[in-house]
Scaffold this motif. Structure first.
Motif, mmCIF file in Angstrom:
data_model
loop_
_atom_site.group_PDB
_atom_site.id
_atom_site.type_symbol
_atom_site.label_atom_id
_atom_site.label_comp_id
_atom_site.label_asym_id
_atom_site.label_seq_id
_atom_site.Cartn_x
_atom_site.Cartn_y
_atom_site.Cartn_z
ATOM 1 N N ARG A 25 0.857 -1.196 0.000
ATOM 2 C CA ARG A 25 0.000 0.000 0.000
ATOM 3 C C ARG A 25 0.887 1.237 0.000
ATOM 4 O O ARG A 25 1.795 1.367 0.812
ATOM 5 N N LEU A 26 0.626 2.132 -0.920
ATOM 6 C CA LEU A 26 1.342 3.397 -0.990
ATOM 7 C C LEU A 26 0.355 4.543 -0.856
ATOM 8 O O LEU A 26 -0.604 4.629 -1.625
ATOM 9 N N GLU A 27 0.579 5.390 0.140
ATOM 10 C CA GLU A 27 -0.237 6.586 0.340
ATOM 11 C C GLU A 27 0.677 7.799 0.345
ATOM 12 O O GLU A 27 1.823 7.734 0.811
ATOM 13 N N ARG A 28 0.161 8.915 -0.151
ATOM 14 C CA ARG A 28 0.892 10.191 -0.094
ATOM 15 C C ARG A 28 -0.054 11.261 0.432
ATOM 16 O O ARG A 28 -1.214 11.332 0.014
ATOM 17 N N TYR A 29 0.463 12.079 1.349
ATOM 18 C CA TYR A 29 -0.364 13.090 1.993
ATOM 19 C C TYR A 29 0.333 14.447 1.957
ATOM 20 O O TYR A 29 1.547 14.543 2.166
ATOM 21 N N LEU A 30 -0.463 15.484 1.722
ATOM 22 C CA LEU A 30 0.067 16.845 1.734
ATOM 23 C C LEU A 30 0.419 17.268 3.157
ATOM 24 O O LEU A 30 -0.231 16.846 4.112
ATOM 25 N N PRO A 31 1.427 18.118 3.313
ATOM 26 C CA PRO A 31 1.787 18.614 4.646
ATOM 27 C C PRO A 31 0.864 19.738 5.089
ATOM 28 O O PRO A 31 0.182 20.367 4.264
ATOM 29 N N GLU A 32 0.876 20.002 6.390
ATOM 30 C CA GLU A 32 0.144 21.150 6.906
ATOM 31 C C GLU A 32 0.851 22.436 6.487
ATOM 32 O O GLU A 32 2.001 22.419 6.034
ATOM 33 N N ALA A 33 0.149 23.560 6.651
ATOM 34 C CA ALA A 33 0.613 24.839 6.085
ATOM 35 C C ALA A 33 2.004 25.233 6.562
ATOM 36 O O ALA A 33 2.813 25.750 5.780
ATOM 37 N N ASP A 34 2.319 25.002 7.836
ATOM 38 C CA ASP A 34 3.620 25.452 8.335
ATOM 39 C C ASP A 34 4.774 24.597 7.824
ATOM 40 O O ASP A 34 5.933 25.037 7.834
ATOM 41 N N LEU A 35 4.465 23.380 7.338
ATOM 42 C CA LEU A 35 5.500 22.518 6.786
ATOM 43 C C LEU A 35 5.575 22.592 5.260
ATOM 44 O O LEU A 35 6.546 22.119 4.658
ATOM 45 N N ALA A 36 4.560 23.198 4.638
ATOM 46 C CA ALA A 36 4.496 23.253 3.179
ATOM 47 C C ALA A 36 5.666 23.993 2.529
ATOM 48 O O ALA A 36 6.049 23.653 1.406
ATOM 49 N N VAL A 141 -0.883 4.752 15.946
ATOM 50 C CA VAL A 141 -2.043 3.887 15.721
ATOM 51 C C VAL A 141 -2.582 3.928 14.292
ATOM 52 O O VAL A 141 -3.219 2.976 13.843
ATOM 53 N N ASP A 142 -2.350 5.018 13.577
ATOM 54 C CA ASP A 142 -2.878 5.112 12.216
ATOM 55 C C ASP A 142 -2.051 6.116 11.423
ATOM 56 O O ASP A 142 -1.097 6.710 11.936
ATOM 57 N N ASP A 143 -2.440 6.317 10.160
ATOM 58 C CA ASP A 143 -1.680 7.210 9.283
ATOM 59 C C ASP A 143 -1.598 8.625 9.856
ATOM 60 O O ASP A 143 -0.528 9.246 9.861
ATOM 61 N N ALA A 144 -2.715 9.144 10.331
ATOM 62 C CA ALA A 144 -2.743 10.513 10.835
ATOM 63 C C ALA A 144 -1.805 10.672 12.026
ATOM 64 O O ALA A 144 -1.088 11.679 12.138
ATOM 65 N N ALA A 145 -1.791 9.695 12.910
ATOM 66 C CA ALA A 145 -0.928 9.767 14.086
ATOM 67 C C ALA A 145 0.546 9.664 13.686
ATOM 68 O O ALA A 145 1.408 10.306 14.293
ATOM 69 N N LEU A 147 1.835 10.754 10.846
ATOM 70 C CA LEU A 147 2.201 12.043 10.280
ATOM 71 C C LEU A 147 2.382 13.096 11.363
ATOM 72 O O LEU A 147 3.290 13.930 11.295
ATOM 73 N N ALA A 148 1.525 13.052 12.372
ATOM 74 C CA ALA A 148 1.628 14.017 13.465
ATOM 75 C C ALA A 148 2.943 13.846 14.211
ATOM 76 O O ALA A 148 3.617 14.833 14.553
ATOM 77 N N ALA A 149 3.332 12.599 14.478
ATOM 78 C CA ALA A 149 4.578 12.341 15.195
ATOM 79 C C ALA A 149 5.791 12.775 14.368
ATOM 80 O O ALA A 149 6.741 13.358 14.898
#
Length: 274
Positions: A25-36, A141-145, A147-149
């Protein structure tokens, strides 16, 4: 990251994308504004293969640095000038942060050519405990967590945004939009720079030459078109990429992708038909 923003466009640089899709599985996610200002995107690979089965995935890297969280192999990877092979077995996951071309310059605090084809551990660049950071990301625990870490690690050392990154981004966008640009002199002219200035900018901020960036972009275009079955005329494709003859194109393509163009096209078609 509160809301994941996935990218849906076809990722370039994944060799034999149909076979890859069947293996992981390959997923790609955009960064939040301060990391963009620094990141292109986060990428996540997760796999679960039967016992005794392995999958070797080749990737054709872009002119970008990647921070990769990988169990016991976490590191910052400078621009890789060749292909990159990764062997998947059993089950696992890896999270990567792909920096914009030039976007890692402020973190490194040195010319990017010093990191080309090299790796660095996290701690000297971001502080903290690299092993603890690795566990925080990969045990999330999941993709969102995850990315947050990973974003929290990056935010410990965020430099000021650099206008040169936007300049380089515009130059690379011009390159992608203009397949007729096959030489560094042409790219410099279209970018409104002298050739020497363009070369210095790339070696300082990107870590590779404009010539390398042009050739890599064209070969990735070729691999992408062949994977989709779009281009049956290899001589015409070689000419469009700026090669004087098909033999030189075939040699460069095989060295990077691992197979001659015709064989690669057949292997991709076979994977598509499974």
């Amino acid at each position: 990251m509160s809301t994941l923003q996935p990218l849906s466009d076809r990722p370039k640089g994944v060799v034999n994308p149909a076979a890859a899709q069947q293996a992981f599985r390959l997923e790609r996610y955009l960064p939040e504004a301060d990391l963009a200002p620094f990141l292109d995107f986060f990428w996540l690979v997760e796999w679960r293969l039967p016992e005794g089965v392995t999958h070797v995935q080749r990737t054709l890297p872009h002119p970008c640095v990647n921070l990769v969280f990988d169990r016991e192999r976490t590191a910052v990877f400078g621009v890789v000038t060749g292909a990159y092979d990764y062997t998947l077995r059993g089950s696992g996951k890896v999270l990567g942060l792909r920096f914009r071309a030039g976007g890692f310059r402020g973190f490194l605090g040195d010319k990017m050519k010093t990191l080309t084809d090299r790796t660095m551990p996290l701690a000297p660049l971001f502080g903290g405990d690299g092993l603890a950071d690795e566990r925080a990301v990969l045990d999330a625990v999941d993709d969102a967590a995850m990315l947050a870490a990973a974003g929290a690690v990056l935010r410990r050392a965020l430099p000021p945004a650099d206008a040169q990154v936007e300049r380089i981004d515009a130059i690379l966008a011009l390159l992608r939009a203009r397949p007729d640009i096959t030489r560094a002199e042409q790219l410099a002219e279209q970018a409104g720079l002298g050739l020497r200035s363009l070369q210095q900018l790339f070696m300082d901020y990107v870590g590779v030459s404009p010539k390398w960036a042009i050739r890599r972009n064209r070969l990735q275009d070729a691999a992408d078109r062949l994977a989709k079955g779009d281009e049956p005329d290899l001589a015409r494709l070689a000419q469009a990429l700026g090669y004087f003859d098909q033999a030189h194109f075939t040699s460069d393509f095989e060295k990077l992708v691992g197979k001659p163009p015709a064989d690669y096209r057949r292997s991709c078609q076979a994977a598509n038909n499974r």
